[in-house]
Enzyme design. Sequence first.
Site, mmCIF file in Angstrom:
data_model
loop_
_atom_site.group_PDB
_atom_site.id
_atom_site.type_symbol
_atom_site.label_atom_id
_atom_site.label_comp_id
_atom_site.label_asym_id
_atom_site.label_seq_id
_atom_site.Cartn_x
_atom_site.Cartn_y
_atom_site.Cartn_z
ATOM 1 C CE LYS A 48 -3.894 2.810 0.831
ATOM 2 N NZ LYS A 48 -3.170 3.655 1.077
ATOM 3 C CD GLU A 50 -2.746 8.141 -3.896
ATOM 4 O OE1 GLU A 50 -2.808 7.128 -3.932
ATOM 5 O OE2 GLU A 50 -2.471 9.140 -3.274
#
Lengths: 337, 337, 337, 337
Positions: free
Chosen positions: C188, C195
Site C-alpha cells: 500500500k 500515486e
Amino acid sequence: MQLGMIGLGRMGANLVRRLMRDGHRCVVYDLDRDAVQELEKEGATAASSLHDFTDKLERPRSLWLMLPAGVVQPTLDQLIPLLDGDDVVVDGGNSYYRDDMARAQQLAPHGIHYVDCGTSGGVWGLERGYCLMIGGEEEPVARLGPLFRTIAPGTGNAEPTPGRTRADGTAPEGYLHCGPSGAGHFVKMVHNGVEYGMMAAIAEGLSIIKHADAGLRSRTVDAETAPLREPEAYPYEIDVSEVAEVWRRGSVVGSWLVDLVADALARSPELDTYTGRVSDSGEGRWTVLAAVDESVPAPVISAALAQRYESRGLGEFTDKVLSAMRGEFGGHAEKAG
Amino acid sequence: MQLGMIGLGRMGANLVRRLMRDGHRCVVYDLDRDAVQELEKEGATAASSLHDFTDKLERPRSLWLMLPAGVVQPTLDQLIPLLDGDDVVVDGGNSYYRDDMARAQQLAPHGIHYVDCGTSGGVWGLERGYCLMIGGEEEPVARLGPLFRTIAPGTGNAEPTPGRTRADGTAPEGYLHCGPSGAGHFVKMVHNGVEYGMMAAIAEGLSIIKHADAGLRSRTVDAETAPLREPEAYPYEIDVSEVAEVWRRGSVVGSWLVDLVADALARSPELDTYTGRVSDSGEGRWTVLAAVDESVPAPVISAALAQRYESRGLGEFTDKVLSAMRGEFGGHAEKAG
Amino acid sequence: MQLGMIGLGRMGANLVRRLMRDGHRCVVYDLDRDAVQELEKEGATAASSLHDFTDKLERPRSLWLMLPAGVVQPTLDQLIPLLDGDDVVVDGGNSYYRDDMARAQQLAPHGIHYVDCGTSGGVWGLERGYCLMIGGEEEPVARLGPLFRTIAPGTGNAEPTPGRTRADGTAPEGYLHCGPSGAGHFVKMVHNGVEYGMMAAIAEGLSIIKHADAGLRSRTVDAETAPLREPEAYPYEIDVSEVAEVWRRGSVVGSWLVDLVADALARSPELDTYTGRVSDSGEGRWTVLAAVDESVPAPVISAALAQRYESRGLGEFTDKVLSAMRGEFGGHAEKAG
Amino acid sequence: MQLGMIGLGRMGANLVRRLMRDGHRCVVYDLDRDAVQELEKEGATAASSLHDFTDKLERPRSLWLMLPAGVVQPTLDQLIPLLDGDDVVVDGGNSYYRDDMARAQQLAPHGIHYVDCGTSGGVWGLERGYCLMIGGEEEPVARLGPLFRTIAPGTGNAEPTPGRTRADGTAPEGYLHCGPSGAGHFVKMVHNGVEYGMMAAIAEGLSIIKHADAGLRSRTVDAETAPLREPEAYPYEIDVSEVAEVWRRGSVVGSWLVDLVADALARSPELDTYTGRVSDSGEGRWTVLAAVDESVPAPVISAALAQRYESRGLGEFTDKVLSAMRGEFGGHAEKAG
C-alpha cells in the site's frame, strides 16, 4: 602531542605522516604488520596488539580509528576494557552519524569520550591537508585541538573570506566542531551528498559537450526513435579534456572536482579504462534519507543518487516494465541497438 | 594591441581595465556617456558614436561587443556598413550559440569575421581574470590571441594539472578555441548548466544541514502531515555559515561557489535579504534543450532548472491540480500552514 | 460473519456500511458517540466502551482498526488485556509497515493475530469497493476472507486480464494476501508512491497545456530573465478542463486519477479554491526511503515527493542560498516579480 | 460520409475498419499493395496510385494521413497538385505540432484545409475507440465531425463526470477540437509526456516491490558499497504480477496502464523477453522542450525522459566521468559487479 592510530590504510597512514611531520608522536596499530613496520621506519611507535597499543599511550589517551565502517564497532568493543576514564576515541572514518550517537552513549558510562570526525581530502590530503568536521563534547574536542590543527589544511590553503568579520572560530583553519555526538559525521555525510550532486553536474555537462557532434552522426529513423530535428545545430567536435582544463581557470565552476576531472581526461581523453559503474558508499543515500525525514526538497542530490544506481544496472526491472507496457499498448518491439 | 569595446557595463568596463593594465589600447563606446567618460579618465579613447568608434580603430579592426543578448543583433546590423573586410567582431556576451551561427553567416559575405566568446568570471574577473570559451575561424581567433591572453587568468591562477603531458594548447592559460562559430557560446552555455547543478547541490546540502534541528521543532500531527518518526535523530543546531567556511579548506567540494556562499553567509547567516526567487538567464534552459536533442540524460541539471522555476512560483497550477486530485479522492482539504 | 470496527471516520463508517449491505454483522466503537449512534441507526451494534466492544464480539473475535496512524499503538495497548488467544486484529489504516512487524511480535505471545491491510479507494469506496493489500499469517487472513471479499470491488469492477491464465488467486476480486506481517502496508505504501508519481505527471502535463499561451503573454526582457525565443510557437489558449475530459476516453493515460481531475476542473476550471500547498501523508516519503535502501533508482517518485515539499515552501532556504550565490558572483539582485 | 486513408499500417487499417463498421465509406491507399487488397476484401475502395486515390474521392475531399512522421511532408508535397480548394487533409500521426503550423500555412494558399489530429489508443483502438485531439480551423473540423464521432470511443466508454454541468462539447464522446493548427498534436504530445511519467511511476513502484526481498540477498560489504543497514526490514518475496492485478480494482492508481502491465506480467512474471532498452518516439522529449520554453517546472516528466535515455546506455560517458573523478580523489577502483 601523542596520538594512537588504529587502521593504517591510505588515509590512516597519511594522517600519521602528516602529524609526525608537524612534531606529533604517533603510536600505530593495524592487523597488517607490514603497514605497521612501514610507519615504524618513518618514526612511529609500533604496537603489536591492542593491548600493547593502549599500554604505549600516555593517559588520558588519545586514540584515532581510521577503519572501514563495518569494523569500527567490534574494534570499539575490544577497546573498552583496555581504556580508562577521560580517554578520547576519535572515529575518523565514514560511520553513519546515528551509530556515533549510540557509541557515545555506550562509552559514556566508562567515562570514555567519543568524538566523531568526518575527514575529507582523499588521497591528496597528505600534502593538501584534510577538511575535518567534528562532533562530540566540548572538552575532549578542545583537548585534541593541536592534532586537528595539524591535520587540517590551515588558513594558508585558501584566501580569507572577504565578508567574514568574526575573529574566533577554527573553520578558516579547516576544522570545525559542528555540535554534539554525530554532528561531525552528519555534516560529512551531507558534504558527500553535495559531492554527488556537483560531480553529476560536471559529468552531465561534459557529456553534453562531448555529444555536441550529434548532428554529424547518423541516427536510425523509424517510428520508435526520435530523429534529431536540427542536425545542423550539433556540428561540434569539441575536445572535452581541454574544456575541463580551461574551466579550471577563472570560471564560475572552478573547483577541486574540475581539477580532478581535467587530470583524468588529460591522462585518458576517452576514459576507456572505466566502465561507468559508479559505486556509492553510503553517505549519498543517507543524505537523501535525511532530506526526506527533514522535509527538505533535495531533487538534485536525489537525482544524482538515482543516476549512480542506474549506472550499475539497478533500474533493470523498471526498464523492463516500461518496455513491456510499450509492447502492450503500441505493439512496439524493443530495439536491438 | 588595440581593441574597440562596445558596451561598458560592469563586465565591459572591467575587460577594458584589465586590457589597459596589461598595455593594450582601447577605444570605448556606450550609449551611456558617463560610462565612456569614466574609462576615458582611466586612459581609454572615447568614441562619441558608432561612426566615430569605427573611425578610431586601426584596420583590420578588432571589436568586442559586451551587450545584453537582445541588443547584439541590432548593434551588428548598424555596424556592418561601417566595417571592412578582415575586421573581427567578438561577441563576448551570453548569446545563444545558434544566433552566433546565423551571425557568422550574415557577416561572411562582407568578409567580416565573427568570433563568439563565452566569458565567465563575473564581478571578480577584473582581478581574477576571465575564463574564455571561444568559437570561430582559426585565423581571426589566433589574431586576437594577445587580447585573450591578457583577459584570461593565466597559468599562475591554478596549479598545473599533474597528468597533462601535451605542451601546446592555451587552456592552461584560461582561454580555449573550442571550435567553429557558436562553439564558444555552446561551451559557455553548458558551463552555466553545470553551474546550476553545482549551485543546487551546495544549496540543498546546506539546507539539509540547517534543518538538522528538525527533531527540536514540533510538527503538527494529523492525517495530512507525516510526523517525524525519529525526532531524536535530528537534534543538531549547526552553524551553516561555519560549515561553508570549513568546506573551503581541503574538502572534496572545495570550489569557487563554496567560497562565495561562505562569503554570503558570513555577511548574513540567515540570508534575510533574499526572498529565494531564483532567476535564470537562459543558458541553463538551453543546456537542457541541448541534452534532450542530443539524447544525453541530464537528470541533475534538469532538476536544478525545474527547482529555479519552482522557486519563482511557476509550478502553481501544477500544485493546484495536485491538491484538487487529493481533494477528490480523499476529501482532503488543503492545510493552511 | 461478524466484525468489530473501531474508528468510525469516513473510511471506517463506509466499510461498516458496505459490510452490512452484504449481510455481515458489525459491532462499532468510536470516541465520537454521534458516529456510533449514526451507524446504530443503520443497523450496527453500538458499543459504549472498549470493554463493551470486546464483550459483544463472538470468539474468536475479528476486529478492524480504522484509525489515524498515531492512535493505533495506544489503542492496541488498551485492547490486549481485553482480547483472547486466536482473536484477529486488522489494522486497516495507513501504518508504517515496520510498525506492523513490531506489533505482530507484540501480539504473538498473547496468541492474538495481527493483520495489516492497506485500504485504497478513498471517499468513493463505499460504492466502488476498496482495493485491499494484506499482510499477516495465512490462517487468520484466510479466516477473514468473506469480509475482504465484500469490501473489495469484486471481479465485475474491471474486465478480466486477457493474458491471465491462473485460475486461483483473489487479486481479480480486488484483494491480495501479499505476504507476512507488514507486506500489506508495504504494498500500500508503494501504491501511494506510484500515486504521487502519476498525479505529478498528470498535473505537470495539464500545466504545460495551460501555459501553451506563453507566446501571447509579454515577458520582461532583461539580463536576468530568459526571453521566449519563439513566442509564435506558443499561441494556444486551450481549455484544460476539456482536455482532461477527453483524456478519459480511449487514451493511454485513461485512469481514475484523470477521471478525478476532470471532475475537479469541471467544477472549477481555474481551481481557484486551492492554494497549491500539497500535503504528503507519509507513504510517499517511506516509498523513497525504501527505494534508497533497496538500491532501486526511483527518480520519478523522488521528484514527485520533492515537488510536494517545494509546493509547501520547504525549499526556501535552498532558494535563498541560490540567490545569494548569484548575488555574489554576478552582482545579480533578485527580481521582485 | 466518405474518407480517403493513406497509410494502412496497424493504426490506419483499424481506423478504416472502425469507420466502415459504422457505415462510412473509405478509399484506401498504401505503397504496400497487400495492405490495400486486405482492406478491399473488407469493403474499402482500393486506389492504385495517389492520382487514382484523389480521383475516387468526392469533392470537397476528406483525406486522412496515417503515416510515419518522416513521410508526411513528402506525401503532402505530392498531394498538393492533385487536390482542390476546400479539400481537407487530416494528419492523424505523431507529427511535431510546429510542423503542423508550417503545413497549414503551406496549404492555405491552395485553399486546402489542414487538420492535425493526435490519435491515442494503440493496438486496442479498433474495439475501444481512439481518443482524438484535434487542431485546425473551425469549419473543416466541424465538417469531419461524423468521422471523429465514429473513431472516438463515445460516451458509453466511461461514466459521466459528476461535476460536469455544461451540456455542449464533444469531449465526453472522446474527441476534442483543441484550437488552431498544431493544437491537436500539441495536446497529444503532452499526453505522451504524461504517459511517460505515469509509466515510470508504475514501473518504479513495481520494482521497489520486487526488491522488497533485499534483506534476503547478501550484499558485498566493502568500503565501496553501502551495506543494507536493516536487512530485517526487507524480508518480502512479493508476487509483483498479482500486485498489478489487484491494483486494477478499486485502487487510486487504477488505469489502463496498470491493466496493461498486469497483462504483461501475467504472461511473463519476470519479463524475460525484454532487455529494458526503452525507446522514445519524440513526444516525450518535445514535451520537456515545451515545458522549458514555457518556464513550467516539469521535474517528473523530465526525470522519466532521462530514465529512458539511461535505459539505452546513453549516460555512459557521464558515468565514466563520475568513476574517473572517484578514482582521482579516492583512489577508488571501479568494481566489477
